[in-house]
Design a protein around this motif. Structure first.
Motif, PDB file in Angstrom:
ATOM      1  N   ALA A 247       0.837  -1.202   0.000  1.00  0.00           N
ATOM      2  CA  ALA A 247       0.000   0.000   0.000  1.00  0.00           C
ATOM      3  C   ALA A 247       0.869   1.248   0.000  1.00  0.00           C
ATOM      4  O   ALA A 247       0.545   2.241  -0.660  1.00  0.00           O
ATOM      5  N   GLY A 250       1.816   2.496  -3.266  1.00  0.00           N
ATOM      6  CA  GLY A 250       0.742   2.997  -4.108  1.00  0.00           C
ATOM      7  C   GLY A 250      -0.126   1.904  -4.699  1.00  0.00           C
ATOM      8  O   GLY A 250      -0.882   2.142  -5.629  1.00  0.00           O
TER       9      GLY A 250
ATOM     10  N   HIS B  50      -0.248   9.276   7.012  1.00  0.00           N
ATOM     11  CA  HIS B  50      -0.092   8.456   5.821  1.00  0.00           C
ATOM     12  C   HIS B  50      -1.346   7.685   5.434  1.00  0.00           C
ATOM     13  O   HIS B  50      -1.362   6.958   4.455  1.00  0.00           O
ATOM     14  N   VAL B  52      -2.826   5.199   6.982  1.00  0.00           N
ATOM     15  CA  VAL B  52      -2.968   3.836   7.479  1.00  0.00           C
ATOM     16  C   VAL B  52      -3.964   3.813   8.630  1.00  0.00           C
ATOM     17  O   VAL B  52      -4.754   2.882   8.770  1.00  0.00           O
ATOM     18  N   ALA B  72      -3.982   4.888   2.241  1.00  0.00           N
ATOM     19  CA  ALA B  72      -2.518   4.892   2.162  1.00  0.00           C
ATOM     20  C   ALA B  72      -2.013   4.756   0.739  1.00  0.00           C
ATOM     21  O   ALA B  72      -1.029   5.384   0.361  1.00  0.00           O
ATOM     22  N   HIS B  73      -2.717   3.925  -0.060  1.00  0.00           N
ATOM     23  CA  HIS B  73      -2.177   3.661  -1.388  1.00  0.00           C
ATOM     24  C   HIS B  73      -2.332   4.837  -2.352  1.00  0.00           C
ATOM     25  O   HIS B  73      -1.837   4.789  -3.465  1.00  0.00           O
ATOM     26  N   ILE B  76       1.169   8.018  -2.302  1.00  0.00           N
ATOM     27  CA  ILE B  76       2.406   8.116  -3.066  1.00  0.00           C
ATOM     28  C   ILE B  76       2.208   8.978  -4.303  1.00  0.00           C
ATOM     29  O   ILE B  76       3.083   9.755  -4.669  1.00  0.00           O
ATOM     30  N   GLN B  82       6.861   6.808   2.213  1.00  0.00           N
ATOM     31  CA  GLN B  82       7.326   6.513   3.555  1.00  0.00           C
ATOM     32  C   GLN B  82       8.202   5.280   3.604  1.00  0.00           C
ATOM     33  O   GLN B  82       8.069   4.358   2.818  1.00  0.00           O
ATOM     34  N   LYS B  88       9.980  -3.126   6.349  1.00  0.00           N
ATOM     35  CA  LYS B  88       8.976  -3.680   5.428  1.00  0.00           C
ATOM     36  C   LYS B  88       9.446  -3.698   3.978  1.00  0.00           C
ATOM     37  O   LYS B  88       8.700  -3.338   3.068  1.00  0.00           O
ATOM     38  N   GLU B 100      12.234  -0.990  -8.003  1.00  0.00           N
ATOM     39  CA  GLU B 100      11.209  -0.841  -9.038  1.00  0.00           C
ATOM     40  C   GLU B 100       9.821  -0.736  -8.414  1.00  0.00           C
ATOM     41  O   GLU B 100       8.964  -0.001  -8.904  1.00  0.00           O
ATOM     42  N   MET B 101       9.609  -1.476  -7.328  1.00  0.00           N
ATOM     43  CA  MET B 101       8.314  -1.379  -6.639  1.00  0.00           C
ATOM     44  C   MET B 101       8.097   0.032  -6.106  1.00  0.00           C
ATOM     45  O   MET B 101       6.976   0.532  -6.081  1.00  0.00           O
ATOM     46  N   TYR B 104       6.446   2.093  -8.506  1.00  0.00           N
ATOM     47  CA  TYR B 104       5.329   1.351  -9.111  1.00  0.00           C
ATOM     48  C   TYR B 104       4.300   2.258  -9.771  1.00  0.00           C
ATOM     49  O   TYR B 104       3.799   1.968 -10.849  1.00  0.00           O
ATOM     50  N   HIS B 105       3.969   3.366  -9.136  1.00  0.00           N
ATOM     51  CA  HIS B 105       2.884   4.193  -9.671  1.00  0.00           C
ATOM     52  C   HIS B 105       3.345   5.051 -10.839  1.00  0.00           C
ATOM     53  O   HIS B 105       2.535   5.682 -11.498  1.00  0.00           O
ATOM     54  N   ARG B 147      14.019   2.874  -1.673  1.00  0.00           N
ATOM     55  CA  ARG B 147      12.759   2.516  -2.319  1.00  0.00           C
ATOM     56  C   ARG B 147      11.760   3.670  -2.225  1.00  0.00           C
ATOM     57  O   ARG B 147      11.061   3.988  -3.189  1.00  0.00           O
TER      58      ARG B 147
END
Lengths: 399, 235
Positions: A247, A250, B50, B52, B72-73, B76, B82, B88, B100-101, B104-105, B147
């Motif tokens: 999450a 994104g 954030h 959550v 949360a998603h 970004i 964060q 994590k 790369e993750m 992602y967006h 990341r």
């Protein structure tokens, strides 16, 4: 050094294309082989192929997205009933035909709804995907065990519904335990008469059935591969590893999981639609909980997330079911008769198939939990103790 | 206009109130730190910002828009990245895949950003093909920060970057955090190790049982006798 290489899949072109091409060629030639050698395996092979498709569908849900679905049979059943409803004489109150091969004896349009099988394949896929979304939307907020329980219930409810759906306020939707019979054969009516077996799929020449399911399986494999390597595939891996972190990247965990559930359901539904037309009559009892477990076993045995592994798992388990167990049965009977033992001579080995699958699963979990052909990341998830070291400087605090 | 403005937020875990009216401001270009003891509400504040743990009351204003209640998603793409508590990272993905993750967006070219992360953390470049879970804690922390940077955030939330690291490594990580800030990223830093946090921060907030009890420029907090006694380990 491309991104694909970094993931460890970038093998030599021969390995990447050579082996699949060889397997496809072999699959294309199988009917000739079967005919030439007089194996008589066409029927079991077609059913095995249906299960390969089911297992590949479930692989998207379990292998890619990591959602334990214990009710996959529900989508298989829904797909089969779509064909049952819309390609048979079941709804004899009406008479609707559309591009169908079905003809009534008198030559007029037959009673019931008769829609072309090819259209119904798509309808079944769309319908089951929709059902997947309807079931998934509220339940995919759950994690792990809870999801398994809900899907387990769903897999039980759907066959029960079909069993008791013969009188829904006076309306006979499913014909209850009697099931729906004489489902139309698929066919391609525009073909010339020289290809008469393809005009209307028969029961004597199974080649059209075989090539149809082979095409469906190949499409499923292709979609599986494309999904695995897609953005969505990445999102599934990340959600499987850590929803919170995903999450933060994104990724919406719920919609990501919903995609997996709907896509898996779609392939289950298409497989069910093909099976319904192939077997010609469907009963609620054909869609028992056992099938969910059997397909799950195929995915686990072959290797969750690995497409070739899952195919192999499906072939292996159904091969045991259709071929090995009856074979062993014959041997045991022969031994029993020569020894004069009525216990052995009358033993019913295929009855013990789930016992044997159980033993296979337990052995797999002990010896090779990642499956016959493992998926790289899955393998590491299951051998978690190997990386507990860390280095002295950094420590190993891990969430 | 500040980049981030938190106005009197109240957050709950079930029935238990964790934040009792926290307010804070982060100006563009700053490093702001939240210090405080265990259970003071530092991480909860970050989680509330954030998305959550959406606050029950109060406002979170980022870049002029109210964002409380945004999941949360979606953060970004708004420009908030964060590096969560406990890192994590995706431990079964390689370093490259993790980075790369982080992007992602995004759909544009990320090579430049990856180079930037490798400039900051040369160690990650050496380990580019390694499974993230097999790296040391320090390297994993570097990866978690790297990341988060991959999304080109306007605001970077860092939760306990020093956790579980050897003192030498803590120094190193905080130098890099300062460097990231100097390159133009605004940072909100939650840290138990108040010493190092106040060394690189512009300003600091002291949290106690879910409320802000003190806020001042970092230099001033370091000299505050109460802060020295409670959080800097001096008697």
């Amino acid at each position: 050094m491309s991104a694909a290489n970094a993931t460890g899949r970038g093998a030599s072109p021969l390995k990447r294309f050579g082996l699949p091409a060889l397997l496809i060629a072999l699959a294309l030639l199988f009917p000739f082989l079967d005919d030439g050698l007089g194996l008589g395996l066409m029927f079991p092979v077609i059913v095995i192929a249906v299960y390969v498709m089911l297992a590949l569908g479930l692989n998207i849900v379990i292998g890619f997205a990591g959602l334990l679905d214990l009710g996959f049979v529900a989508f298989y059943a829904l797909g089969a009933y779509v064909v049952g409803w819309f390609a048979s004489g079941h709804f004899n109150q009406v008479s609707i035909s559309f591009l169908s091969t079905a003809r009534s004896i008198s030559g007029g349009s037959p009673a019931g709804i008769h829609i072309s099988f090819w259209i119904l394949l798509i309808v079944a896929g769309a319908f089951t995907a929709l059902c997947g979304i309807i079931i998934g939307a509220p339940t995919l907020r759950l994690r792990g065990d809870y999801l398994a329980i809900v899907t387990l219930g769903f897999g039980e409810i759907i066959p029960r519904f079909f069993q008791n759906g013969d009188n829904l306020g006076g309306f006979n939707l499913t014909n209850g335990t009697i099931g729906i019979k004489s489902i139309d054969s698929p066919g391609i009516s525009i073909l010339p008469d020289s290809l008469s077996t393809w005009q209307r799929f028969g029961t004597l020449d199974l080649n059209p059935w075989y090539y149809t399911i082979l095409l469906l399986v190949l499409i499923t494999v292709y979609v599986n591969i494309r999904l695995r390597d897609s953005r969505l595939g990445r999102a599934w891996v990340s959600v499987r590893e850590d929803e919170t972190a995903a999450a933060a990247m994104g990724i919406n965990p719920v919609t990501t999981k919903l995609w997996a559930y709907a896509l898996g359901a779609m392939f289950g539904g298409v497989a069910g639609a093909f099976y319904g037309a192939f077997i010609k009559s469907i009963f609620p009892t054909s869609f028992s909980f056992n099938i969910s477990i059997l397909v799950l076993c195929m995915v686990i045995l072959g290797g969750m997330g690995n497409i070739y592994g899952v195919i192999l798992g499906a072939i292996a388990l159904q091969g045991i079911n259709f071929y090995l167990l009856p074979q062993i049965n014959d041997w045991v009977h022969a031994i029993g008769e020569s020894l004069g033992s009525p216990l052995l001579a009358g033993a019913d080995i295929p009855k013990y198939n789930f016992f044997i699958f159980g033993i296979i699963l337990v052995l797999m979990m002990l010896l090779r939990p990642e499956g016959i052909i493992p998926n790289r990341q899955r393998q590491e998830e299951l051998h978690d103790d190997s990386d507990a070291g860390g280095d002295a400087l950094g420590g190993t605090v891990r969430a | 206009m500040p980049l981030l403005e938190v106005e009197n937020i109240h957050s709950f875990y079930g029935h238990i109130q964790a934040l009792r009216g926290v307010s804070l401001v982060v100006e563009e270009g700053e490093v702001v730190t939240l210090i405080g003891s265990n259970g003071a509400g530092k991480t909860t504040t970050l989680r509330s910002i954030h998305g959550v743990l959406p606050p029950k009351e109060g406002k979170v204003i980022f870049d002029g828009e109210e964002i409380q209640g945004t999941p949360a998603h979606d953060m970004i793409s708004r420009g908030i990245a964060q590096s969560p508590e406990g890192r994590k990272i995706f431990s079964r993905m390689t370093v490259r895949e993790n980075l790369e993750m982080g992007a992602y967006h995004r759909t544009d070219d990320i090579r430049e950003d990856m180079e930037r992360v490798f400039d900051l953390f040369p160690r990650l470049k050496e380990r580019i093909k390694q499974e993230a879970g097999t790296m040391s804690g320090g390297e994993q922390q570097m990866l978690a920060i790297g990341r988060a940077l991959m999304s080109r955030p306007k605001l970077l939330l860092l939760d306990e970057p020093s956790m579980g690291l050897a003192p030498v490594l803590v120094e190193r990580i905080f130098q890099i955090i300062r460097e990231i800030n100097e390159q133009g990223t605004t940072i909100l830093l939650v840290e138990q190790n108040a010493n190092v946090a106040l060394e690189i921060a512009t300003r600091g907030y002291v949290l106690e049982t879910g409320t802000v009890v003190n806020s001042a420029p970092a230099e001033k907090l370091r000299q505050d006798p109460k802060v020295r006694e409670a959080y800097l380990g001096e008697i």
